[in-house]
Enzyme design. Sequence first.
Site, mmCIF file in Angstrom:
data_model
loop_
_atom_site.group_PDB
_atom_site.id
_atom_site.type_symbol
_atom_site.label_atom_id
_atom_site.label_comp_id
_atom_site.label_asym_id
_atom_site.label_seq_id
_atom_site.Cartn_x
_atom_site.Cartn_y
_atom_site.Cartn_z
ATOM 1 N N LYS A 163 -2.164 4.398 -13.219
ATOM 2 C CA LYS A 163 -1.393 4.784 -12.113
ATOM 3 C C LYS A 163 -0.971 6.320 -12.155
ATOM 4 O O LYS A 163 -0.905 6.776 -13.214
ATOM 5 C CB LYS A 163 -0.112 3.895 -12.289
ATOM 6 C CG LYS A 163 0.545 3.775 -10.673
ATOM 7 C CD LYS A 163 -0.241 2.712 -9.877
ATOM 8 C CE LYS A 163 0.353 2.862 -8.373
ATOM 9 N NZ LYS A 163 -0.185 1.958 -7.511
ATOM 10 N N ASP A 220 -1.137 5.022 -2.669
ATOM 11 C CA ASP A 220 -0.110 4.159 -2.851
ATOM 12 C C ASP A 220 0.945 4.636 -1.976
ATOM 13 O O ASP A 220 0.551 5.662 -0.846
ATOM 14 C CB ASP A 220 0.454 4.143 -4.453
ATOM 15 C CG ASP A 220 1.496 3.273 -4.881
ATOM 16 O OD1 ASP A 220 1.168 1.971 -4.863
ATOM 17 O OD2 ASP A 220 2.611 3.599 -4.850
HETATM 18 P P1 NDP Z 1 3.655 3.566 2.277
HETATM 19 O O1 NDP Z 1 4.060 4.843 1.839
HETATM 20 O O2 NDP Z 1 2.603 3.303 3.295
HETATM 21 O O3 NDP Z 1 4.740 2.866 2.953
HETATM 22 C C1 NDP Z 1 6.013 2.511 2.021
HETATM 23 C C2 NDP Z 1 7.340 2.190 2.847
HETATM 24 O O4 NDP Z 1 8.379 1.595 2.153
HETATM 25 C C3 NDP Z 1 7.426 3.049 3.909
HETATM 26 O O5 NDP Z 1 8.118 2.361 5.165
HETATM 27 C C4 NDP Z 1 8.875 3.715 3.224
HETATM 28 O O6 NDP Z 1 9.834 4.145 4.035
HETATM 29 C C5 NDP Z 1 9.410 2.593 2.373
HETATM 30 N N1 NDP Z 1 10.113 2.936 1.162
HETATM 31 C C6 NDP Z 1 9.227 3.372 0.308
HETATM 32 N N2 NDP Z 1 10.251 3.599 -0.757
HETATM 33 C C7 NDP Z 1 11.512 3.271 -0.295
HETATM 34 C C8 NDP Z 1 12.772 3.113 -0.768
HETATM 35 N N3 NDP Z 1 13.131 3.646 -2.171
HETATM 36 N N4 NDP Z 1 13.679 2.502 -0.131
HETATM 37 C C9 NDP Z 1 13.440 1.884 1.032
HETATM 38 N N5 NDP Z 1 12.290 1.798 1.620
HETATM 39 C C10 NDP Z 1 11.196 2.708 1.080
HETATM 40 O O7 NDP Z 1 3.291 2.532 0.889
HETATM 41 P P2 NDP Z 1 2.459 1.494 0.891
HETATM 42 O O8 NDP Z 1 2.800 0.643 2.213
HETATM 43 O O9 NDP Z 1 1.025 1.800 0.633
HETATM 44 O O10 NDP Z 1 2.998 0.479 -0.371
HETATM 45 C C11 NDP Z 1 4.227 -0.171 -0.290
HETATM 46 C C12 NDP Z 1 4.316 -0.974 -1.599
HETATM 47 O O11 NDP Z 1 3.013 -1.713 -1.942
HETATM 48 C C13 NDP Z 1 4.501 -0.193 -2.844
HETATM 49 O O12 NDP Z 1 5.241 -1.012 -3.637
HETATM 50 C C14 NDP Z 1 3.236 -0.266 -3.345
HETATM 51 O O13 NDP Z 1 2.917 0.071 -4.708
HETATM 52 C C15 NDP Z 1 2.541 -1.563 -2.905
HETATM 53 N N6 NDP Z 1 1.031 -1.396 -3.068
HETATM 54 C C16 NDP Z 1 0.273 -0.791 -2.245
HETATM 55 C C17 NDP Z 1 -1.077 -0.980 -2.255
HETATM 56 C C18 NDP Z 1 -1.867 -0.328 -1.309
HETATM 57 O O14 NDP Z 1 -2.823 -0.548 -1.108
HETATM 58 N N7 NDP Z 1 -1.263 0.584 -0.466
HETATM 59 C C19 NDP Z 1 -1.596 -1.786 -3.203
HETATM 60 C C20 NDP Z 1 -0.707 -2.616 -4.075
HETATM 61 C C21 NDP Z 1 0.404 -2.398 -4.002
HETATM 62 P P3 NDP Z 1 9.910 5.821 4.313
HETATM 63 O O15 NDP Z 1 8.927 6.135 4.999
HETATM 64 O O16 NDP Z 1 11.329 6.062 4.805
HETATM 65 O O17 NDP Z 1 9.910 6.381 2.571
#
Ligand code: NDP
Length: 453
Positions: A126, A166
């Site tokens: 990671k 991510d």
């Molecule tokens: P994105 O950056 O596309 O989206 C993340 C979302 O979560 C945004 O809406 C963001 O809001 C919100 N968010 C992030 N941090 C915070 C926080 N501290 N408090 C509140 N809201 C938050 O990320 P992904 O969708 O790719 O990833 C989401 C989760 O899924 C993570 O935990 C990631 O590790 C996990 N994951 C992702 C994979 C992938 O293929 N993408 C694979 C497996 C797991 P804002 O825009 O306001 O920050």
Amino acid sequence: MNKGKDKIMDLVKKRDPNETEFIQAIEEMLPSISKVLDNHPEFSEKSILERMIEPERIITFRVAWVDDKGEVQVNRGFRVQMNSAIGPYKGGLRFHPTVNLSILKFLAFEQIFKNALTNLPLGAGKGGADFDPKGRSDDEIMRFCYAFMQELFRHIGDFTDVPAGDIGVGSREIGYLFGMYKKLKNKFSGIITGKGEDWGGSVIRPEATGYGLIYFASYMLKAKDDTLKGKKCLVSGAGNVAQFAIEKIIDMGGIPISLSDSSGYIVDREGIDTEKLDFIKKLKNEKQGRIKDYAEKYPGSEYHETKDGQKFNPLWKVEADCVFPCATQNEINEKDAENLVSNNVTLLAEGANMPCGTKAISIIQDSRILYAPGKSTNSGGVAVSGLEMSQNRRGVYWDREEVDKHLKDIMKNIHDVCLKTAEEYGNPGNYLEGANIFSFLKVAKAMKDQGVV
Ligand code: NDP
């Protein structure tokens, strides 16, 4: 001798007392693993667990770049190469201001087990940077990605370490990162996944984590003779995972009713349909807008701001049947878990990594809620990344139907193996235990076979 979970925890806490998320991830694994260690003294004799909690390599580096005002900015970049027992290091890159070593080590640790569950030859890693992409221009994002890759390229390779996206790293960033790697190495190879379909990417990679999550949830419900049809679903986040989870919920006849970002959340009791989802995709992927704009566009919905320092997240008080946290770690605490239990939620499947705190998991598992952890439910993304690597190596490209079939089969297999293992270890229906034990055994055996390295 099995050194026991207390001794392992003492070791971690002594060595890295400030790495709270990393400590939490190990604490969540240990109760399941100690059962295995009792039956496998050979793992303890070879200190497998002690080695598993220590990354094989950590690279930290300066990322210096110039912003649009001509000012020099300095960020910190990382790559945690956690475990290569069953394949090259594999895991995403996160660009977010909260990124630090504790968060990346917890994510890399989880990745060991998630990748093992896919049954693909994938080790675990990671990385990322404490860079905040919010409010940055496209040119600034490009310069940052270039600067980041100017160091990372030395440490990755298609048979060494293959990063992906991510939080904060989507298809745009993957493009810039790949472009700089290709220029520096003068080589077009599959060193990163999530690439564009026209230049080495796999179809369904953007959709894979969200789709895989909902496939997994549907198998959990099927095991109880139930389906997603007509079920009201709470989804948090509004990024990659949340968007495609919602797409698949709609596809399977469920009714998604919420979304969130770091400023607040919306509830749309009429249901988020395909047209509303298209609005969200444009808002988040093209305009970098806020979820608040959804409530302005669709007045039938409600918007609630998330207050700083809030001890629980009021989104989890909203009545629903199924719950899919898809934003970030520790978004569900014990109070939230109590709310979900009193609302008689049927199922909670994790889209994000470690979205539930340790106490929240205990409360949920002690209730009638069907629960499965992220390492099993969100593994669709890394699984299709693994398929992208296979396609790149063989120089072949599969169509949507073929990749989707592989994804469904992989999620079904993970689901079944978690249930079967939990049953074998005397804890039927406990997906967390099944996932932890099956994946630990697989990696531990590989490490033992390869000697003390
Ligand atoms: P994105 O950056 O596309 O989206 C993340 C979302 O979560 C945004 O809406 C963001 O809001 C919100 N968010 C992030 N941090 C915070 C926080 N501290 N408090 C509140 N809201 C938050 O990320 P992904 O969708 O790719 O990833 C989401 C989760 O899924 C993570 O935990 C990631 O590790 C996990 N994951 C992702 C994979 C992938 O293929 N993408 C694979 C497996 C797991 P804002 O825009 O306001 O920050």
